[in-house]
Scaffold this motif. Structure first.
Motif, PDB file in Angstrom:
ATOM      1  N   PHE A 109     -65.360  -2.632 106.682  1.00  0.00           N
ATOM      2  CA  PHE A 109     -66.052  -2.823 107.779  1.00  0.00           C
ATOM      3  C   PHE A 109     -66.075  -3.938 108.709  1.00  0.00           C
ATOM      4  O   PHE A 109     -65.845  -3.903 109.899  1.00  0.00           O
ATOM      5  CB  PHE A 109     -67.285  -2.093 107.566  1.00  0.00           C
ATOM      6  CG  PHE A 109     -67.221  -0.620 106.815  1.00  0.00           C
ATOM      7  CD1 PHE A 109     -67.082   0.313 107.828  1.00  0.00           C
ATOM      8  CD2 PHE A 109     -67.754  -0.282 105.659  1.00  0.00           C
ATOM      9  CE1 PHE A 109     -67.035   1.721 107.239  1.00  0.00           C
ATOM     10  CE2 PHE A 109     -67.799   0.841 105.133  1.00  0.00           C
ATOM     11  CZ  PHE A 109     -67.337   1.892 106.087  1.00  0.00           C
ATOM     12  N   ASP A 110     -66.470  -5.077 107.834  1.00  0.00           N
ATOM     13  CA  ASP A 110     -66.402  -6.249 108.707  1.00  0.00           C
ATOM     14  C   ASP A 110     -66.177  -7.351 107.792  1.00  0.00           C
ATOM     15  O   ASP A 110     -65.570  -7.303 106.644  1.00  0.00           O
ATOM     16  CB  ASP A 110     -67.783  -6.706 109.606  1.00  0.00           C
ATOM     17  CG  ASP A 110     -68.924  -6.459 108.373  1.00  0.00           C
ATOM     18  OD1 ASP A 110     -68.793  -6.768 107.339  1.00  0.00           O
ATOM     19  OD2 ASP A 110     -70.126  -5.815 108.919  1.00  0.00           O
ATOM     20  N   ASP A 111     -66.203  -8.718 108.184  1.00  0.00           N
ATOM     21  CA  ASP A 111     -65.854  -9.838 107.412  1.00  0.00           C
ATOM     22  C   ASP A 111     -66.804  -9.865 106.108  1.00  0.00           C
ATOM     23  O   ASP A 111     -66.282 -10.506 105.039  1.00  0.00           O
ATOM     24  CB  ASP A 111     -65.820 -10.967 108.182  1.00  0.00           C
ATOM     25  CG  ASP A 111     -65.090 -10.882 109.113  1.00  0.00           C
ATOM     26  OD1 ASP A 111     -64.032 -10.587 109.029  1.00  0.00           O
ATOM     27  OD2 ASP A 111     -65.604 -11.557 110.307  1.00  0.00           O
ATOM     28  N   VAL A 147     -68.572 -11.294  99.891  1.00  0.00           N
ATOM     29  CA  VAL A 147     -68.341  -9.817 100.372  1.00  0.00           C
ATOM     30  C   VAL A 147     -69.199  -8.978  99.545  1.00  0.00           C
ATOM     31  O   VAL A 147     -69.032  -9.023  98.198  1.00  0.00           O
ATOM     32  CB  VAL A 147     -66.964  -9.734 100.381  1.00  0.00           C
ATOM     33  CG1 VAL A 147     -66.658  -8.062 100.713  1.00  0.00           C
ATOM     34  CG2 VAL A 147     -66.144 -10.628 101.298  1.00  0.00           C
ATOM     35  N   ILE A 148     -69.943  -8.296 100.215  1.00  0.00           N
ATOM     36  CA  ILE A 148     -70.666  -7.083  99.585  1.00  0.00           C
ATOM     37  C   ILE A 148     -69.701  -5.799  99.258  1.00  0.00           C
ATOM     38  O   ILE A 148     -69.430  -5.307 100.532  1.00  0.00           O
ATOM     39  CB  ILE A 148     -71.793  -6.746 100.154  1.00  0.00           C
ATOM     40  CG1 ILE A 148     -72.916  -8.103 100.123  1.00  0.00           C
ATOM     41  CG2 ILE A 148     -72.793  -5.915  99.406  1.00  0.00           C
ATOM     42  CD1 ILE A 148     -73.160  -8.718  98.842  1.00  0.00           C
ATOM     43  N   LYS A 184     -74.794  10.049  86.266  1.00  0.00           N
ATOM     44  CA  LYS A 184     -75.407  10.061  87.785  1.00  0.00           C
ATOM     45  C   LYS A 184     -74.663   9.371  88.582  1.00  0.00           C
ATOM     46  O   LYS A 184     -73.902   8.272  88.492  1.00  0.00           O
ATOM     47  CB  LYS A 184     -76.927   9.081  87.603  1.00  0.00           C
ATOM     48  CG  LYS A 184     -77.504   9.239  88.942  1.00  0.00           C
ATOM     49  CD  LYS A 184     -77.944  10.364  89.551  1.00  0.00           C
ATOM     50  CE  LYS A 184     -78.485  10.426  90.905  1.00  0.00           C
ATOM     51  NZ  LYS A 184     -78.937  11.665  91.534  1.00  0.00           N
ATOM     52  N   ILE A 185     -74.427  10.162  89.978  1.00  0.00           N
ATOM     53  CA  ILE A 185     -73.565   9.599  91.142  1.00  0.00           C
ATOM     54  C   ILE A 185     -74.295   8.718  91.908  1.00  0.00           C
ATOM     55  O   ILE A 185     -75.303   9.487  92.421  1.00  0.00           O
ATOM     56  CB  ILE A 185     -72.600  10.564  91.729  1.00  0.00           C
ATOM     57  CG1 ILE A 185     -71.752  11.373  90.923  1.00  0.00           C
ATOM     58  CG2 ILE A 185     -72.058  10.041  93.004  1.00  0.00           C
ATOM     59  CD1 ILE A 185     -70.954  12.713  91.190  1.00  0.00           C
ATOM     60  N   ALA A 186     -74.056   7.414  92.237  1.00  0.00           N
ATOM     61  CA  ALA A 186     -74.783   6.818  93.276  1.00  0.00           C
ATOM     62  C   ALA A 186     -73.917   5.586  93.633  1.00  0.00           C
ATOM     63  O   ALA A 186     -73.240   5.263  92.992  1.00  0.00           O
ATOM     64  CB  ALA A 186     -76.238   6.206  92.247  1.00  0.00           C
ATOM     65  N   GLN A 187     -74.407   5.204  94.863  1.00  0.00           N
ATOM     66  CA  GLN A 187     -73.715   4.103  95.515  1.00  0.00           C
ATOM     67  C   GLN A 187     -74.330   2.703  95.134  1.00  0.00           C
ATOM     68  O   GLN A 187     -75.464   2.534  95.360  1.00  0.00           O
ATOM     69  CB  GLN A 187     -73.765   4.321  97.025  1.00  0.00           C
ATOM     70  CG  GLN A 187     -72.751   3.165  97.750  1.00  0.00           C
ATOM     71  CD  GLN A 187     -72.877   3.433  99.051  1.00  0.00           C
ATOM     72  OE1 GLN A 187     -73.846   3.071  99.923  1.00  0.00           O
ATOM     73  NE2 GLN A 187     -71.747   3.845  99.843  1.00  0.00           N
ATOM     74  N   LEU A 188     -73.400   1.976  94.544  1.00  0.00           N
ATOM     75  CA  LEU A 188     -73.854   0.646  94.228  1.00  0.00           C
ATOM     76  C   LEU A 188     -73.518  -0.481  95.130  1.00  0.00           C
ATOM     77  O   LEU A 188     -72.335  -0.632  95.637  1.00  0.00           O
ATOM     78  CB  LEU A 188     -73.269   0.286  92.826  1.00  0.00           C
ATOM     79  CG  LEU A 188     -73.595  -1.090  92.054  1.00  0.00           C
ATOM     80  CD1 LEU A 188     -74.844  -1.129  91.574  1.00  0.00           C
ATOM     81  CD2 LEU A 188     -72.606  -1.222  91.080  1.00  0.00           C
ATOM     82  N   ALA A 189     -74.415  -1.538  95.491  1.00  0.00           N
ATOM     83  CA  ALA A 189     -73.978  -2.567  96.236  1.00  0.00           C
ATOM     84  C   ALA A 189     -73.624  -3.688  95.235  1.00  0.00           C
ATOM     85  O   ALA A 189     -74.490  -4.319  94.707  1.00  0.00           O
ATOM     86  CB  ALA A 189     -75.204  -2.877  97.049  1.00  0.00           C
ATOM     87  N   ASN A 190     -72.535  -4.234  95.246  1.00  0.00           N
ATOM     88  CA  ASN A 190     -72.107  -5.214  94.042  1.00  0.00           C
ATOM     89  C   ASN A 190     -71.456  -6.433  94.944  1.00  0.00           C
ATOM     90  O   ASN A 190     -70.607  -6.367  95.569  1.00  0.00           O
ATOM     91  CB  ASN A 190     -71.029  -4.763  93.294  1.00  0.00           C
ATOM     92  CG  ASN A 190     -70.553  -5.717  92.303  1.00  0.00           C
ATOM     93  OD1 ASN A 190     -71.169  -6.284  91.783  1.00  0.00           O
ATOM     94  ND2 ASN A 190     -69.148  -5.415  92.047  1.00  0.00           N
TER      95      ASN A 190
END
Length: 878
Positions: free
Chosen positions: A651-653, A704-705, A693-699
């Protein structure tokens, strides 16, 4: 030919006789006769027609019968009220006055005369009530036939004055005076449509805001404070038992994902897109909202958090019925508008309906992000965002009654959207290579979804048994372009690239359902369904190098996904007096194949799931509606089609999103116990265990995230909810909801837990013949989503509405988020990295809406067309 006619007569006679043999179990103590008829209608599937001149409010009934034929019950009760009944059909019973009292001289001569009752077009009016008065005394009465004919018999006296009174729902009451034997005026009675009927019905037929059923509860939008001047998302925000976050995510209880349906059509959109679309719906078009936290087996097993079903209004008028509305909204210094029109028309056995609505919105957001890295590097950005979104939706449908027990329906729905967003971001980075910069992102999306549905319905008996077949086709496309450019003080960091991410989906489904009703206390349902889906996703990343766009193969991908679902279910519902139970089992077999054309790799997966469900309801006091209920269900949530794509989207840098072909469905077990008690108050407690469980993880990976949807070990959730509808004064009503839950995630070696509370209170003040005012307060304490914690939210709303032109015209002024306290604020901690995010939308806005109802013609029930591919369309993601 004679044999055929004889067979038909015998079959018809059998239907009438078997209808009268329906068994009734009922215990009434000095209840009104209206309640007596209503109980028979609810328990045995009859419809009663009668005149209020014949049935008085003072008539009461007391009885205690167990499985007694309805004909015998009526024969026991009606004569003592000087009433008689006639079986007009196997489902329709006409009630009239008894022609002779027991002491009357039956040898006295009688005279009969015939007539017909018609509307202004000359069409016969069925089942009109005809009453004959001598002076002010009712002497006899009858009901017109299906084509409007009637016959009256009485011992008339010559040169004596009589009065004939004719009434029918939807028409003005007609009174004709005559002197016997001159009955010329009675041969053809012409009735005039009552244009105040809808007004009268809206006043008399008030429904409670919330109704509880065995497996769901219903929010009656029509006739409530929710009906006027709100958009669809605002209606959900204010509805008891539904919680809507600032980003548009919708929950029933706790934090499980829900399925949103509109007239049995699941809205296959992302949470953000769905929120934008719901804003174009008009509350004036919404009849009710069904909230099903634990769906029974006849619904697909997908949707771990349950189902929210928005039911749009269905016209009841023959001829033309319509609604026009428009709204203007000021969002800080940007405008928004929406408008639409709905039309319904009936001609004999043909039903036609359609609606079209559209809207355009401009708005400004501000946002900031701060990231603290383990090595003490620090990133900060501030973003100005401008949105310019437009939507257009139309729906056309046609239904035709093939006969008394068969109907065929067709529906076509088209959704078109154009969403343009522009982001200007100012960046500062402190670390080994300090820098400042500015980034520009332009995001253009055009999702389109078309669905066509063919529906066949056959009623196999008069008890409610039926066979239903539904065929669906859905075609969805989405074009999406993201242009990105950044300029930094450290020039090697500069970049210019674009992402094209189109997708195309074809979905076919075929479904058949059979319901068999065994009398009033037992019913059985079973069905089969097959769904085939093909999804074509593409990610095309291009870098601008020396003025030329060059493909980046590492970030480009084409992925084709094929899925076949084979499903079957059966359920049994039984009633024992005040106790009812429903048990069901659903089996779903999934066969899927993923093919990454770019990487020349395939994966195959197939699995069988069994999904039992149980519902128990014990009525405590039928008069006040109190009851205890218990439910258990096993559900699943399949991954979205796009999530399975093995792509890497930059999406971006500093922000990247990854697909995950290793995703598997999540499975949830949910147990719920609750009660409905005093004046519609309700309370419940629940426990939910979700595996995989399905969930979005920020790693964080370096600076970079990476955001990626993953399967986690499990999540556990338990909570309560309480709803209190209350009429404080005749002019002041309120509805207050409280809820709380504790949610914990096990993310491999990382565990996060949070207890969250909700509180909502809405008040409506009716200033008779002047204004209707409403005010609301909505609070939610902090909650968690995967490894992200979201801050509390607080909303305050105020509205005023005025009805004009016999309540056909409504003008409403509304202020949302009056104190301007709503905002999005959250932080994420993972791997010693902390991400703080803040965003402010123009939540405080002022709107003015106008709606106008118009109609002509007699009443009819518009056909509703069901669809069989509800869950699959949700996963399309457009």
């Amino acid at each position: 030919m004679k044999r055929c006619l004889l067979t038909m007569v015998l079959l018809f006679s059998y239907q009438i006789l078997s209808a009268q043999d329906r068994k009734l179990t009922l215990n009434l103590n000095n209840q009104s006769i209206h309640s007596f008829f209503k109980e028979i209608e609810n328990k045995c599937g009859y419809t009663f027609v009668y005149s209020n001149e014949v049935i008085s409010d003072s008539m009461t009934v007391s009885l205690n019968v167990v499985r007694m034929p309805v004909a015998q019950v009526l024969a026991n009760i009606l004569p003592e009220k000087k009433l008689a009944y006639r079986m007009v059909s196997d489902r329709l019973i006409a009630i009239g006055s008894k022609k002779q009292s027991e002491g009357e001289n039956i040898s006295q001569s009688k005279t009969s005369f015939n007539g017909v009752i018609v509307d202004q077009t000359g069409k016969g009016i069925p089942f009109a009530s005809v009453s004959l008065f001598e002076s002010s005394t009712l002497v006899t009465g009858t009901i017109s036939t299906e084509i409007g004919n009637y016959q009256l018999s009485h011992s008339f006296e010559k040169q004596h004055a009589y009065r004939l009174k004719v009434s029918s729902i939807g028409y003005e009451v007609l009174e004709l005076n005559f002197i016997y034997p001159d009955t010329t005026a009675l041969k053809r009675v012409v009735m005039t449509e009552d244009r105040q009927t809808l007004k009268a019905v809206s006043v008399i037929s008030e429904k409670p805001l919330v109704e509880r059923r065995t497996d769901r509860f219903i929010v009656n939008v029509e006739g409530s404070f929710l009906e006027v001047g709100n958009n669809g998302l605002e209606v959900l925000q204010k509805s008891p038992g539904i919680w809507v976050s600032g980003d548009g995510s919708i929950k029933i209880k706790g934090n499980q994902s829900v399925m949103v349906m509109i007239n049995n059509v699941v809205q296959r959109m992302s949470e953000g897109d769905l929120a934008e679309y719901l804003r174009t719906l008009r509350s004036e078009d919404i009849a009710k909202i069904e909230i099903i936290s634990s769906p029974p087996s006849e619904f697909e097993a997908a949707g771990s958090g349950g189902i929210i079903h928005i039911v749009l209004k269905k016209t009841r008028k023959d001829g033309l019925v319509g609604l026009m509305s428009s709204q203007y909204r000021q969002q800080e210094n940007r405008p928004a508008w929406s408008s639409g029109i709905s039309l319904n028309y009936k001609l004999k056995s043909l039903y036609l309906s359609g609606n079209i609505s559209g809207g355009k919105e401009e708005s400004d957001y501000i946002a900031s992000t701060k990231i603290n890295y383990p090595n003490e590097d620090f990133y900060a950005s501030n973003t100005d965002r401008y949105n310019n979104n437009g939507r257009l939706m139309y729906r056309v449908s046609a239904a035709y009654d093939l006969g008394r027990n068969q109907s065929l329906s067709f529906q076509s729905v088209q959704n078109e959207s154009k969403m343009n967003q522009y982001f200007d971001t100012y960046i500062s980075f402190q670390g080994g290579q300090p820098l400042t910069g500015q980034a520009r992102s332009e995001w253009f999306r055009k999702p389109s979804l078309h669905s066509s549905t063919l529906n066949y319905l056959l009623k196999t008996d008069s008890l409610g048994s039926e066979l239903k077949m539904i065929a669906d086709y859905v075609y969805s496309t989405r074009t999406e372009l993201n242009n990105f450019s950044s300029v930094y003080s450290f020039t090697p960091k500069n970049s210019t690239y674009r992402n094209n991410t189109p997708n195309k989906t074809n979905l076919y489904s075929l479904q058949t359902d059979y319901t068999k009703v065994f009398g009033e206390a037992l019913s059985f349902k079973t069905g089969l369904k097959f769904v085939a889906t093909k999804r074509d996703n593409e990610v095309l990343n291009e870098n601008l190098i020396e003025g030329t766009w060059q493909i980046n193969p590492k970030l480009s991908n084409r992925f084709i996904y094929n899925e076949k679902l084979s499903m079957a279910y059966a359920s049994l519902e039984k009633t024992w007096g005040k106790l009812s139970a429903k048990v069901g089992l659903r089996a779903e077999y999934t066969d899927m194949e993923g093919n990454s054309l770019t990487e020349n790799s395939k994966f195959n997966r197939d699995y069988l799931g069994l999904f039992p469900s149980l519902f128990v309801n014990q009525k405590l006091n039928e008069k006040n509606g109190s009851a205890l209920y218990l439910s258990y269900s096993r559900r699943l949530q399949r991954p979205g089609f796009a999530d399975l794509n093995p792509y890497r989207l930059q999406f971006d840098d500093y922000l990247t999103q990854l697909g995950n072909p290793a995703l598997t469905p999540e499975y949830m077990h949910k147990l719920e116990v609750g009660t409905v008690f005093w004046k519609g108050f309700s309370a419940d407690i629940y426990y939910a265990l979700t595996l995989d469980k399905i969930a979005q993880l920020a790693n964080p990976v370096g600076n970079v995230i990476e955001y990626q949807t993953r399967n986690f070990s499990n999540s556990k959730e338990y909570g309560f909810s309480f709803n209190a509808p209350l009429k404080i004064f005749k002019w002041w009503t309120t509805n207050t909801s409280l809820a709380g839950y504790n949610l914990s995630y096990n993310l491999t070696n990382y565990r996060i837990s949070q207890t969250t509370f909700y509180a909502r209170s809405y008040h409506v003040f009716t200033l008779k013949n002047f204004l209707d005012l409403d005010a609301g307060l909505d609070y939610r304490s902090p909650f968690v989503r995967a490894n992200t914690k979201i801050a509390y939210q607080l909303y305050t709303d105020f509205g005023a509405s005025k009805k004009l032109l016999n309540k056909s015209l409504t003008i409403r002024f509304y202020v949302a988020d009056l104190l301007n306290t709503a905002r999005e604020k959250d932080f994420t901690e993972f791997g010693d990295t902390r991400i703080d995010f803040y965003q402010k939308r123009p939540t405080r806005n002022f709107s003015l809406s106008v709606s106008y109802n118009f109609s002509s013609g007699k009443k009819f029930n518009a056909k509703k067309i069901e669809q069989s591919n509800d869950e699959e369309k949700r996963r399309i993601g457009n």
